[in-house]
Design an enzyme around this catalytic site. Structure first.
Site, mmCIF file in Angstrom:
data_model
loop_
_atom_site.group_PDB
_atom_site.id
_atom_site.type_symbol
_atom_site.label_atom_id
_atom_site.label_comp_id
_atom_site.label_asym_id
_atom_site.label_seq_id
_atom_site.Cartn_x
_atom_site.Cartn_y
_atom_site.Cartn_z
ATOM 1 N N TYR A 77 0.826 -1.210 0.000
ATOM 2 C CA TYR A 77 0.000 0.000 0.000
ATOM 3 C C TYR A 77 0.861 1.261 0.000
ATOM 4 O O TYR A 77 0.693 2.148 -0.844
ATOM 5 C CB TYR A 77 -0.937 -0.011 1.214
ATOM 6 N N LYS A 81 1.553 3.964 -3.151
ATOM 7 C CA LYS A 81 1.251 5.396 -2.962
ATOM 8 C C LYS A 81 2.492 6.245 -3.233
ATOM 9 O O LYS A 81 2.414 7.303 -3.855
ATOM 10 C CB LYS A 81 0.711 5.658 -1.558
#
Length: 170
Positions: A77, A81
């Site tokens: 994650y 990002k």
């Protein structure tokens, strides 16, 4: 409002024409889309949308990312990002604002039991430490609009959770 097919985003280039500011809050979850789907939505679609926006004349791109975003992270994650932040910056907008909110406090239509528990806990913590670990989505939205209306502060501006709270008060 234009509805686009992200699998064929290039066919919708006209929807990205003639806008001074682009706002991007696109994202999904690994649980919903799988690891490959998460990367496709959170990195690839966002990067392609940024490229189309720039080609369409967009000068300022405002991206909602995540606290802890880091292209070198071991966590998928946070790595994705961080990667998308780098890709969007590389597009070459006159201005790029990246918001890195902590846990978003919001009501969802879909069931996410662990997120619901975290939101309940962090909502209580927010009573004592309002800017520490969470932020209401309305505050993020106000901050995004506020940075689009403010004069530029350099080519790239990164706003962490505390700064989002401050800007979102305006």
């Amino acid at each position: 409002q234009a509805v686009v097919d992200f699998e064929r985003l290039g066919e919708h280039a006209a929807a990205f024409q003639g806008h001074d500011v682009g706002f991007c809050c696109l994202g999904t979850t690994r649980a919903k889309a799988g690891a490959d789907g998460f990367v496709r939505v959170d990195r690839d679609y966002v990067a392609q949308a940024a490229e189309l926006a720039r080609a369409g004349g967009c000068k300022h791109f405002v991206l909602q990312s995540s606290r802890g975003a880091n292209a070198q992270s071991r966590f998928l994650y946070l790595r994705v990002k961080g990667e998308v932040e780098n890709l969007v910056q590389a597009v070459g907008f006159d201005r790029c604002t990246i918001l890195r909110p902590a846990v978003l406090l919001c009501k969802r239509q879909e069931s996410r039991p662990l997120e619901w528990i975290a939101q309940q806990f962090l909502g209580a913590v927010a009573q004592l430490f309002p800017t520490a670990h969470s932020v209401p989505v309305q505050t993020v939205a106000r901050a995004m609009v506020a940075c689009a209306l403010q004069p530029g502060e350099g080519k790239v501006r990164v706003l962490e959770n505390g700064a989002i709270h401050e800007l979102g008060k305006a």
